[in-house]
Scaffold this active site. Structure first.
Site, short mmCIF file in Angstrom:
data_model
loop_
_atom_site.label_atom_id
_atom_site.label_comp_id
_atom_site.label_asym_id
_atom_site.label_seq_id
_atom_site.Cartn_x
_atom_site.Cartn_y
_atom_site.Cartn_z
N ASP A 1 9.40 1.73 2.51
CA ASP A 1 8.57 1.67 3.72
C ASP A 1 8.56 0.26 4.31
O ASP A 1 8.71 0.07 5.52
CB ASP A 1 7.14 2.12 3.37
CG ASP A 1 6.54 2.99 4.45
OD1 ASP A 1 7.32 3.58 5.22
OD2 ASP A 1 5.31 3.08 4.54
N ASP B 1 2.85 9.73 3.91
CA ASP B 1 1.63 9.01 3.54
C ASP B 1 0.59 9.93 2.92
O ASP B 1 -0.43 9.46 2.41
CB ASP B 1 1.04 8.32 4.77
CG ASP B 1 2.04 7.36 5.42
OD1 ASP B 1 2.81 6.74 4.67
OD2 ASP B 1 2.05 7.24 6.66
#
Length: 577
Positions: A352, A414
């Site tokens: 990420d 997420d």
């Protein structure tokens, strides 16, 4: 995060192309009728726009929309003194246009574009040379201006301040935390039922989907595939976006079916079955109500696929399908050990950060690959968006609501990545009978990490990689609880919970003489009675697992084929295996 890492992140953010929305207020030059606002896109690195309309002077709009202003020959004899120049996009850079406009006395430059609006870029030296604002206006809005007010108009450019916090973050928070908590609880409960209940093959529809244990090799392959797919989307977005939309429709309808099926099976009607046949799937003679449920789920998915760009209501369907998909994945995918959880979360943590903060240094445009793919490339001809997000429209009223950015987003990753850790914590809670302390602590840590993400989003005014905050919060909290309870060894390895189908209660140490069944049940703690309650509700004719030596939940002291009884280690709270 460490101060050095935060400083590096801020420097990388500053390297990206700045782009903000503003408002163009238009009023007729003759006065009389009320003005109207239009959305513009500007780059504050050329010049900042004032935030208060009352502090902005109305200036005449000089219409040269048929001219591209790329040379001195395009500059009219009567210069742009105290005027806003309106020119067409194309044939030269933004810098060349604004340099000519500023040299002719213009107080601002509006560039009309028939294509999608993109940030008016330049370099540091050019930014320092220019002192007037540069903004892009869509050709459709220009036509509306001429139709409503004619060509003689007065305009003002400003950038109203937006509310620091939007209420839609509360909705996203509730959806995300609720999905993680419900998915983690469902995953743990599903595994317990599978271990405690003797599997029966005579009722195919009641068979649950098998969970998939994730290995380190699978994690590495998955991350490599994610990187490869993200790069492909960055370069071939317009072609692959429809593939992703199709996959989402299929997967989300499956997830919705999986979530609703347990409820539908409890309904007292439509229990008739399909007649005998040789058709695929139908040869199992599914119930009519399950076929109706499948048809309903496919219909919901197709309706979203057809009307996915309807901003007024399609986001509700997308969020519903997305939550169902996440719940299904949390129940189906299982991380067998905390070691696997740590590996997955840390690898995706680096993934990420790399694709959000590092890739701006590697792309020609200076934009983040992750942000470009998530929001849709600015040069996309399809203007489609990836559906793998929860989205909620902005709820606060603002003049900027007329611009094309009404949604706040949270990616499925997420939710799923920390959710797999929450699910593991719940399974471990059941194994060691810890009153779900791991599950509750990890869920609370996820909620706090999400709050930190929202605070960072507000302070930095830029999209944040949520895993940057969620991974440390959930991993550190889980480790802290395990160390506090002195169960780190068992928590790290899973204590064999995923390696073999064991019962969630601990067996006594050493050989114990057989006891009467009724007496042994009466001596069990209340938590164990509840755990074994499904066995008492088996249908007539089912084999008692305690008496079946082949049953995965047979008594730990039941000898088979003459094997000698061996003591089984106990895993109890406060000790490590």
């Amino acid at each position: 995060m460490a101060a050095a890492r935060l400083a590096a992140s801020l420097l990388l953010l500053a390297a990206q192309v700045a782009c903000e929305f503003g408002v163009l207020r238009v009023v007729p030059q003759s006065g009389g009728t009320r003005g109207r606002d239009y959305c513009i896109l500007y780059n504050p690195q050329w010049a900042h726009l004032p935030h208060d309309l009352n502090k902005v002077s109305l200036l005449k709009l000089r219409d040269l929309s048929t001219t591209q202003l790329c040379s001195h020959l395009d500059v009219p004899v009567e210069d742009f003194t105290n005027q806003i120049a309106l020119v067409a996009r194309g044939n030269c850079t933004f810098y060349e246009k604004v340099r000519l406009a500023q040299g002719s006395g213009a107080h601002g430059l509006l560039i009309v574009s028939k294509e999608r609006l993109v940030p008016p870029r330049g370099n540091k030296t050019q930014y320092e040379e220019i002192s007037i604002p540069v903004a892009l206006l869509s050709h459709r809005d220009l036509q509306d201006i001429f139709r409503r007010f004619g060509h003689e108009v007065m305009v003002a450019l400003y950038a109203p301040s937006e509310p620091v916090m939007d209420y839609n973050m509360v909705i996203i928070f509730i959806m995300a935390v609720g999905t993680v908590a419900l998915g983690g609880y469902w995953a743990g409960s599903h595994d317990v039922k599978k271990y405690m209940k003797h599997k029966r093959d005579d009722v195919p529809e009641k068979q649950e989907d098998e969970a998939v244990d994730v290995t380190p090799v699978m994690i590495c392959v998955f991350v490599v595939m994610c990187c490869f797919m993200l790069v492909l989307l960055y370069y071939f977005y317009d072609r692959l976006v429809y593939v992703i939309i199709g996959i989402f429709c299929l997967a989300s309808s499956t997830g919705l079916y999986s979530c609703l099926a347990p409820c539908v099976r409890k309904l007292p009607f439509c229990t008739c079955r399909v007649p005998d046949n040789n058709l695929p799937y139908f040869h199992k003679r599914p119930q009519a109500r399950m076929l109706l449920l499948a048809l309903f789920c496919v219909t919901v998915s197709v309706v979203w696929g057809v009307f996915r760009n309807e901003d007024q209501w399609a986001w509700v369907l997308q969020d519903t399908l997305g939550i169902a998909f996440c719940l299904y994945m949390l129940r189906t995918i299982r991380l067998p050990t905390f070691k696997a959880c740590t590996l997955l979360l840390l690898v995706l943590f680096v993934y990420d950060i790399f694709f959000v903060f590092i890739t701006p240094y590697l792309t020609k445009s200076g934009n983040s690959i992750m942000v470009e793919v998530a929001t849709g490339p600015s040069n996309s001809s399809t203007h489609e968006k990836l559906p793998m997000v929860l989205k909620v429209p902005r709820l606060n009223t603002s003049p900027l609501s007329l611009c094309d950015r009404p949604f706040s987003l949270l990616g499925f990753g997420d939710i799923l990545v920390p959710g797999l850790l929450v699910a593991y914590c719940h399974r471990f809670d059941i194994q060691v009978q810890s009153s779900r302390i791991y599950f509750v602590a990890c869920t609370i840590a996820y909620g706090l990490g999400l709050l930190v993400t929202f605070v960072a989003l507000v302070l930095m005014r830029h999209g944040q990689p949520a895993l940057l905050y969620l991974v440390p919060c959930t991993l550190l909290t889980s480790c802290t609880v395990a160390l506090w309870r002195r169960e780190m060894g068992a928590f790290w390895t899973g204590s064999g919970f995923a390696d073999a189908p064991q019962t969630p209660w601990a067996a006594p140490q050493g050989p114990v003489p057989p006891k009467d069944v009724d007496a042994s049940l009466s001596e069990q703690p209340r938590g164990e009675e509840l755990a074994q309650s499904p066995l008492a509700t088996e249908e007539a004719g089912a084999t008692d697992p305690a008496k079946d030596p082949d049953s995965p939940v047979a008594g730990p002291l039941s000898p088979s084929n003459g094997d000698q009884v061996q003591p089984i280690p106990v895993v109890t709270p406060g000790t490590s295996a």
